[in-house]
Design a protein around this motif. Structure first.
Motif, PDB file in Angstrom:
ATOM      1  N   VAL A 211      35.493  14.224   9.745  1.00  0.00           N
ATOM      2  CA  VAL A 211      34.779  14.968  10.678  1.00  0.00           C
ATOM      3  C   VAL A 211      33.745  14.261  11.453  1.00  0.00           C
ATOM      4  O   VAL A 211      32.866  13.437  10.785  1.00  0.00           O
ATOM      5  CB  VAL A 211      34.132  16.277  10.441  1.00  0.00           C
ATOM      6  CG1 VAL A 211      33.429  16.894  11.442  1.00  0.00           C
ATOM      7  CG2 VAL A 211      35.212  17.199   9.806  1.00  0.00           C
ATOM      8  N   ASP A 212      33.962  13.887  12.778  1.00  0.00           N
ATOM      9  CA  ASP A 212      32.648  12.869  13.459  1.00  0.00           C
ATOM     10  C   ASP A 212      31.926  13.996  14.305  1.00  0.00           C
ATOM     11  O   ASP A 212      32.292  14.316  15.365  1.00  0.00           O
ATOM     12  CB  ASP A 212      33.594  11.977  14.479  1.00  0.00           C
ATOM     13  CG  ASP A 212      32.532  11.101  15.124  1.00  0.00           C
ATOM     14  OD1 ASP A 212      31.398  11.110  14.831  1.00  0.00           O
ATOM     15  OD2 ASP A 212      32.958  10.587  15.912  1.00  0.00           O
ATOM     16  N   PRO A 213      30.492  14.203  13.983  1.00  0.00           N
ATOM     17  CA  PRO A 213      29.593  15.057  14.717  1.00  0.00           C
ATOM     18  C   PRO A 213      29.029  14.081  15.961  1.00  0.00           C
ATOM     19  O   PRO A 213      28.434  15.113  16.681  1.00  0.00           O
ATOM     20  CB  PRO A 213      28.566  15.254  13.773  1.00  0.00           C
ATOM     21  CG  PRO A 213      28.593  14.345  12.805  1.00  0.00           C
ATOM     22  CD  PRO A 213      30.230  13.842  12.539  1.00  0.00           C
ATOM     23  N   GLY A 214      29.507  12.906  15.902  1.00  0.00           N
ATOM     24  CA  GLY A 214      28.973  12.345  17.240  1.00  0.00           C
ATOM     25  C   GLY A 214      30.036  12.386  18.288  1.00  0.00           C
ATOM     26  O   GLY A 214      29.708  11.795  19.368  1.00  0.00           O
ATOM     27  N   SER A 215      31.253  12.975  18.102  1.00  0.00           N
ATOM     28  CA  SER A 215      32.222  12.696  18.999  1.00  0.00           C
ATOM     29  C   SER A 215      32.015  14.012  20.298  1.00  0.00           C
ATOM     30  O   SER A 215      31.099  14.835  20.060  1.00  0.00           O
ATOM     31  CB  SER A 215      33.586  13.203  18.330  1.00  0.00           C
ATOM     32  OG  SER A 215      33.695  14.948  17.842  1.00  0.00           O
ATOM     33  N   ALA A 216      32.866  13.878  21.299  1.00  0.00           N
ATOM     34  CA  ALA A 216      32.645  14.743  22.414  1.00  0.00           C
ATOM     35  C   ALA A 216      32.931  16.319  22.134  1.00  0.00           C
ATOM     36  O   ALA A 216      32.673  17.101  22.917  1.00  0.00           O
ATOM     37  CB  ALA A 216      33.476  14.437  23.669  1.00  0.00           C
ATOM     38  N   ALA A 217      33.775  16.351  20.831  1.00  0.00           N
ATOM     39  CA  ALA A 217      34.025  18.012  20.350  1.00  0.00           C
ATOM     40  C   ALA A 217      32.877  18.770  20.016  1.00  0.00           C
ATOM     41  O   ALA A 217      32.990  19.900  19.886  1.00  0.00           O
ATOM     42  CB  ALA A 217      35.013  17.806  19.293  1.00  0.00           C
ATOM     43  N   PHE A 218      31.939  17.680  19.611  1.00  0.00           N
ATOM     44  CA  PHE A 218      30.612  18.432  18.953  1.00  0.00           C
ATOM     45  C   PHE A 218      29.612  18.405  20.103  1.00  0.00           C
ATOM     46  O   PHE A 218      29.439  17.636  21.372  1.00  0.00           O
ATOM     47  CB  PHE A 218      29.929  17.558  18.092  1.00  0.00           C
ATOM     48  CG  PHE A 218      30.955  18.177  16.648  1.00  0.00           C
ATOM     49  CD1 PHE A 218      30.101  18.713  15.780  1.00  0.00           C
ATOM     50  CD2 PHE A 218      31.973  17.419  16.255  1.00  0.00           C
ATOM     51  CE1 PHE A 218      30.694  18.912  14.509  1.00  0.00           C
ATOM     52  CE2 PHE A 218      32.759  17.874  15.411  1.00  0.00           C
ATOM     53  CZ  PHE A 218      32.024  18.530  14.154  1.00  0.00           C
ATOM     54  N   ALA A 236      27.267  20.965  16.222  1.00  0.00           N
ATOM     55  CA  ALA A 236      28.086  21.995  15.766  1.00  0.00           C
ATOM     56  C   ALA A 236      29.548  21.759  16.610  1.00  0.00           C
ATOM     57  O   ALA A 236      29.308  21.111  17.843  1.00  0.00           O
ATOM     58  CB  ALA A 236      27.697  23.251  16.663  1.00  0.00           C
ATOM     59  N   GLY A 237      30.485  22.105  15.952  1.00  0.00           N
ATOM     60  CA  GLY A 237      31.874  21.854  16.409  1.00  0.00           C
ATOM     61  C   GLY A 237      32.936  21.881  15.496  1.00  0.00           C
ATOM     62  O   GLY A 237      32.711  22.399  14.336  1.00  0.00           O
ATOM     63  N   PRO A 238      33.972  21.576  15.765  1.00  0.00           N
ATOM     64  CA  PRO A 238      35.280  22.020  15.000  1.00  0.00           C
ATOM     65  C   PRO A 238      35.412  21.104  13.706  1.00  0.00           C
ATOM     66  O   PRO A 238      35.213  19.782  13.670  1.00  0.00           O
ATOM     67  CB  PRO A 238      36.454  21.603  15.675  1.00  0.00           C
ATOM     68  CG  PRO A 238      36.039  20.736  16.970  1.00  0.00           C
ATOM     69  CD  PRO A 238      34.730  20.983  17.058  1.00  0.00           C
ATOM     70  N   ILE A 239      35.402  21.517  12.437  1.00  0.00           N
ATOM     71  CA  ILE A 239      35.468  20.924  11.202  1.00  0.00           C
ATOM     72  C   ILE A 239      36.850  20.736  10.775  1.00  0.00           C
ATOM     73  O   ILE A 239      36.936  19.819   9.684  1.00  0.00           O
ATOM     74  CB  ILE A 239      34.513  21.094  10.362  1.00  0.00           C
ATOM     75  CG1 ILE A 239      34.498  22.587   9.680  1.00  0.00           C
ATOM     76  CG2 ILE A 239      33.164  20.943  11.006  1.00  0.00           C
ATOM     77  CD1 ILE A 239      33.653  22.986   8.579  1.00  0.00           C
ATOM     78  N   GLY A 240      37.645  21.812  10.982  1.00  0.00           N
ATOM     79  CA  GLY A 240      39.214  21.731  10.486  1.00  0.00           C
ATOM     80  C   GLY A 240      39.088  22.845   9.292  1.00  0.00           C
ATOM     81  O   GLY A 240      39.003  24.089   9.717  1.00  0.00           O
ATOM     82  N   THR A 241      40.023  22.537   8.273  1.00  0.00           N
ATOM     83  CA  THR A 241      40.479  23.716   7.392  1.00  0.00           C
ATOM     84  C   THR A 241      39.413  23.905   6.399  1.00  0.00           C
ATOM     85  O   THR A 241      39.571  22.608   5.435  1.00  0.00           O
ATOM     86  CB  THR A 241      42.125  23.380   7.026  1.00  0.00           C
ATOM     87  OG1 THR A 241      42.719  23.400   8.330  1.00  0.00           O
ATOM     88  CG2 THR A 241      42.389  24.617   6.124  1.00  0.00           C
ATOM     89  N   VAL A 242      39.031  24.884   5.764  1.00  0.00           N
ATOM     90  CA  VAL A 242      38.423  25.247   4.534  1.00  0.00           C
ATOM     91  C   VAL A 242      38.935  26.050   3.792  1.00  0.00           C
ATOM     92  O   VAL A 242      39.560  27.058   4.057  1.00  0.00           O
ATOM     93  CB  VAL A 242      36.907  25.634   4.909  1.00  0.00           C
ATOM     94  CG1 VAL A 242      36.073  25.974   3.962  1.00  0.00           C
ATOM     95  CG2 VAL A 242      36.192  24.712   6.172  1.00  0.00           C
ATOM     96  N   GLU A 243      39.259  25.635   2.392  1.00  0.00           N
ATOM     97  CA  GLU A 243      39.741  26.404   1.559  1.00  0.00           C
ATOM     98  C   GLU A 243      38.753  26.456   0.361  1.00  0.00           C
ATOM     99  O   GLU A 243      38.135  25.605  -0.178  1.00  0.00           O
ATOM    100  CB  GLU A 243      40.921  25.702   1.030  1.00  0.00           C
ATOM    101  CG  GLU A 243      42.001  25.563   2.212  1.00  0.00           C
ATOM    102  CD  GLU A 243      43.307  24.763   1.537  1.00  0.00           C
ATOM    103  OE1 GLU A 243      44.241  25.339   1.103  1.00  0.00           O
ATOM    104  OE2 GLU A 243      43.176  23.620   1.840  1.00  0.00           O
ATOM    105  N   PHE A 244      38.743  27.710  -0.439  1.00  0.00           N
ATOM    106  CA  PHE A 244      38.233  28.124  -1.552  1.00  0.00           C
ATOM    107  C   PHE A 244      38.769  29.392  -2.066  1.00  0.00           C
ATOM    108  O   PHE A 244      38.847  30.372  -1.316  1.00  0.00           O
ATOM    109  CB  PHE A 244      36.575  28.443  -1.206  1.00  0.00           C
ATOM    110  CG  PHE A 244      36.456  29.509  -0.306  1.00  0.00           C
ATOM    111  CD1 PHE A 244      35.986  30.745  -0.483  1.00  0.00           C
ATOM    112  CD2 PHE A 244      36.421  29.016   1.051  1.00  0.00           C
ATOM    113  CE1 PHE A 244      35.722  31.809   0.483  1.00  0.00           C
ATOM    114  CE2 PHE A 244      36.191  30.260   1.972  1.00  0.00           C
ATOM    115  CZ  PHE A 244      35.740  31.552   1.869  1.00  0.00           C
ATOM    116  N   ALA A 245      38.782  29.332  -3.318  1.00  0.00           N
ATOM    117  CA  ALA A 245      39.091  30.531  -4.247  1.00  0.00           C
ATOM    118  C   ALA A 245      40.337  31.274  -3.737  1.00  0.00           C
ATOM    119  O   ALA A 245      40.270  32.614  -3.420  1.00  0.00           O
ATOM    120  CB  ALA A 245      37.806  31.397  -4.453  1.00  0.00           C
TER     121      ALA A 245
END
Length: 308
Positions: A211-218, A236-245
């Motif tokens: 994840v690149d917080p310096g990209s144009a998506a952020f 703030a921006g898209p970080i992808g897929t989060v999985e837990f429990a």
């Protein structure tokens, strides 16, 4: 769903409050979502109320806001350091004789006094881990209910269908519960925090997960704020897929912030995140702080809840 006002100008008579406080703790009480996106429950302070308290698994101790301490003319306690997600500062605590939620009462509380919120939210206080220990806390974020039960009552009916048990980890000098999380397949540690509206990852997790917080998506995100007046800038921006429990969220949008909390908790050198309400919506969360474990299941209520 009935929403309790942030303060009752006509406080309930003591006799009515006493009846409510003595009600069986197994009866669920309403959980409300305030306009800023926090979850609040009706609480009684020194037999008066109900008042709106934020339900916060990320807070070690219960607290009252400065305006509310003044409103009820609560006596001052000791001077000490208040530690929040974004830093620490000196404050004078507030003495609360009795704090009650769902019939469960803790007494002689030397509560933290936190500054009034800059976003204008008028919670009376924060119900923290000290109110939840030695009990089973059931927070249903689909049905919008909370109940405080006796430990040892974690039946399948209470936990919810196909509940996943999490043996929680610990942080340095704190009561918060942690759990394994993955971001784009990369492993990290999450802090369970119902006091956080949105989830946050640190820069180490961002790098590991591509994840690149310096990209144009952020973009420049809202500053991260904790219990203190200190704020920390974010991206703030898209970080992808989060999985837990057993829960998976795709296309997650979150903030990237290196919070002082991560360092103070002893996980600043690891891939870490604050697991907030945005990723807990629609789940049934049952917590046993004393055993340092909790269960996550899908709520039986089918309604979907969108963010504020």
């Amino acid at each position: 769903m009935k929403s309790f006002g942030w303060v009752s100008a006509q406080a309930l008579p003591t006799i009515v409050a006493s009846v409510l406080l003595s009600a069986a703790a197994h009866a669920e009480i309403p959980l409300s979502w305030d306009p800023t996106g926090h979850i609040v429950v009706p609480a009684f302070v020194n037999g008066k109320g109900p008042f709106e308290f934020m339900l916060d698994t990320g807070a070690d101790e219960s607290a009252v806001f400065a305006w509310f301490a003044k409103f009820l003319a609560l006596p001052k306690g000791a001077s000490r350091e208040l530690s929040g997600a974004t830093g620490s500062e000196q404050m004078t605590s507030t003495l609360v004789s009795a704090l009650a939620v769902d019939g469960h009462v803790i007494r002689h509380v030397d509560a933290d006094t936190v500054p009034d919120r800059p976003d204008g939210a008028k919670f009376a206080g924060i119900a923290g881990a000290d109110l939840m220990v030695h009990r089973l806390i059931v927070i249903d974020l689909g049905c919008d209910t909370v109940s405080i039960r006796a430990r040892g009552t974690a039946t399948r009916e209470i936990l919810g269908a196909s509940a996943t048990l999490v043996r929680a980890g610990a942080i340095a000098d704190g009561k918060q519960l942690t759990l394994p999380v993955t971001l784009n397949g990369m492993s990290g540690v999450g802090v369970l925090d119902t006091g956080a509206r949105g989830s946050i990852i640190n820069s180490k997790f961002a790098v590991a997960a591509g994840v690149d917080p310096g990209s144009a998506a952020f973009r420049e995100g809202d500053p991260a704020r904790g219990a203190t007046t200190t704020s920390v800038p974010s991206r703030a921006g898209p970080i992808g897929t989060v999985e837990f429990a057993g829960v998976t969220h795709h296309d997650v949008v979150a903030r990237v912030v290196d919070l002082p909390l991560f360092v103070g908790a002893g996980i600043g050198d690891r891939s870490a995140m604050i697991l907030g309400l945005d990723l807990l919506r629609g789940v049934r969360l049952t917590i046993d702080y004393s055993a340092r474990q909790f269960w996550i299941a899908q709520s039986s209520c089918k309604k979907a809840r969108e963010g504020p």
